[in-house]
Design an enzyme around this catalytic site. Sequence first.
Site, PDB file in Angstrom:
ATOM      1  N   HIS A 145      48.941  28.129  34.464  1.00  0.00           N
ATOM      2  CA  HIS A 145      47.932  27.339  34.507  1.00  0.00           C
ATOM      3  C   HIS A 145      47.969  25.991  34.356  1.00  0.00           C
ATOM      4  O   HIS A 145      47.202  25.050  34.379  1.00  0.00           O
ATOM      5  CB  HIS A 145      46.500  27.803  33.627  1.00  0.00           C
ATOM      6  CG  HIS A 145      46.537  29.186  33.752  1.00  0.00           C
ATOM      7  ND1 HIS A 145      46.018  29.924  34.843  1.00  0.00           N
ATOM      8  CD2 HIS A 145      46.715  30.146  32.662  1.00  0.00           C
ATOM      9  CE1 HIS A 145      45.853  31.313  34.511  1.00  0.00           C
ATOM     10  NE2 HIS A 145      46.406  31.449  33.361  1.00  0.00           N
TER      11      HIS A 145
ATOM     12  N   HIS B  75      43.033  34.805  37.313  1.00  0.00           N
ATOM     13  CA  HIS B  75      44.198  35.554  37.314  1.00  0.00           C
ATOM     14  C   HIS B  75      43.866  36.392  38.509  1.00  0.00           C
ATOM     15  O   HIS B  75      44.720  37.625  38.382  1.00  0.00           O
ATOM     16  CB  HIS B  75      44.532  36.461  36.138  1.00  0.00           C
ATOM     17  CG  HIS B  75      44.276  35.675  34.903  1.00  0.00           C
ATOM     18  ND1 HIS B  75      43.312  35.267  33.986  1.00  0.00           N
ATOM     19  CD2 HIS B  75      45.325  34.801  34.275  1.00  0.00           C
ATOM     20  CE1 HIS B  75      43.603  34.218  33.036  1.00  0.00           C
ATOM     21  NE2 HIS B  75      44.830  34.193  33.189  1.00  0.00           N
TER      22      HIS B  75
END
Lengths: 330, 330
Positions: A57, A217
Amino acid sequence: MRRLINDPYDVVEEMLSGYVKAHSDYVKLLEHDGRVVVTTNPVPGKVGVIIGGGSGHEPLFLGYVGKNFADAAVIGNINTSPSPEPCYNAVKAVDQGKGCIYLYGNYAGDVMNFDMGAEMAADDGIRVETVLVTDDVVSSENIEDRRGIAGDLFVFKAAAAAAAKGMDLDAVVAAAKKCNDNTRSMGVALSSSTIPVKGGTIFDMEDGDMEIGMGIHGEPGVRRGKIEPADQVVDEIMEHILKDFPLSEGDEVYTLVNGLGGLPLMDQYILHNHLEEVLRGKGVKVYKSLVGNYATSMDMIGMGITLVKVDEELKELLDYPVDTPYMSIR
Amino acid sequence: MRRLINDPYDVVEEMLSGYVKAHSDYVKLLEHDGRVVVTTNPVPGKVGVIIGGGSGHEPLFLGYVGKNFADAAVIGNINTSPSPEPCYNAVKAVDQGKGCIYLYGNYAGDVMNFDMGAEMAADDGIRVETVLVTDDVVSSENIEDRRGIAGDLFVFKAAAAAAAKGMDLDAVVAAAKKCNDNTRSMGVALSSSTIPVKGGTIFDMEDGDMEIGMGIHGEPGVRRGKIEPADQVVDEIMEHILKDFPLSEGDEVYTLVNGLGGLPLMDQYILHNHLEEVLRGKGVKVYKSLVGNYATSMDMIGMGITLVKVDEELKELLDYPVDTPYMSIR
């Protein structure tokens, strides 16, 4: 897979090694734990601020370690929580006798591992409190069950500013909770990210499709369909956010159009252009705006909108000076 | 095409509109010319610094307009030079009687149009000098024929610092030339960018292939082949750069690993990790490092390495404080 890596099992270690080389004036890795990034410019006598979660991320989480922001970031494998030991080691590294706060997005694995880290710290007599970020409006009807996405950035920022101002742990927790209560996000994905050890994508998405509400995700969103014009995508996201989070004329918001990795900045500014029009049309004032890749899913093509309803207290916390590799406020 | 836009013919106008909305504390568009982004915090009594070129490379060019950096950016259509009028209008907007410098990458269309802008300014009695950035080592044997890529950032920075320090136009030109003479870059592409009005890519590249030395508009590189491990790609790029630009033990370099848009930050730090190892192995000191999407090709997956050999003068210019939406140095 269109990636530039070496051994797919080494991506996190090599990334961290590169990160601390490039930003050695800001951060280092703990000598005894290579999964904990700590500031090299600690502010004395404050509550310790620890953020973290799975990697993939970037610049979240490691990019926000630095002066007046997070003191440490605990780094897991891709899309995977860090284990309890680095969570605990981060506390040992940054606690200055005033306790620590764990801040991270609400994912089951992170909750389990950070909680174990907090228990280990408690055995040492160190108080660690946790505030979970729960900004993703479509991830659950119940706010406390929601996932944390790019709203992380604001909740981390508010809590870290409270700590930097010398507030005690209870006040830092209160600042984080207040910011989280006033933060809402929702995203859209046009592709899957690629996972090095898998050698490809997590899920299939046809070129030309999008999924509104998808998590970072790849968690399912509210619907999949053909890609629509940017303005319509903003309208649909804003409809969901405003249903959950009614804003009235005169309210002020801090906005973020967050790129998930593969969406050009050009598109992000086009989206921001309409977002401001929508908010102004409702009489909502845009206090400040961020546009860019602040919390990504590696090469996922997509974006999210985050709104923080700000009052004078939150403005002061969000505007408080910070100096880190990925956020600089004077 | 996985993009979030509205009318493909409006992408540049909508992007610019969103950009000045989001960053109204830094920049505005000229009232009479919506293709010129100017600073709202001009430093009085200095040489005017004007950068620009085609759009699709964001945050280049508009992201580097701000205090002590560029005074204006002139924005063309995607991969297309701006026309002469905005080049001229930028001069009229930022000239303070000390003349202006045009700084941009060496592309034929840009040279023609900026030169015409300079002639129009000359008719008004305003002196405008030009320094072309020519950092892409594989684009020609002759340095002056080379294209400019991410090295733009450093050349712009050095010249802008000289201007901010109050130097006259000749000294600003000299600073830009000195930085350009000491800057070399080379890139690799793993995909084409997508062009909104085309509705797709500029060229085909199979998933799994890469082209070493490709330009940021898709100009041919030195060879196409299968994607190799990150370290090998760095080694190959460095071999080309160092053949052209021999570095000796004790030299100091400012490095940039520049993402072209779609390559994750994770990969960029993995590449930086090896780049530092290679340089250290040759006894070359890494003075400072940047890693990130500083000059992109929208969603192109790829990266470039830029090295600037620095002495005390260049360090001072590159470290000089700036405050813009995409670069902040205190």
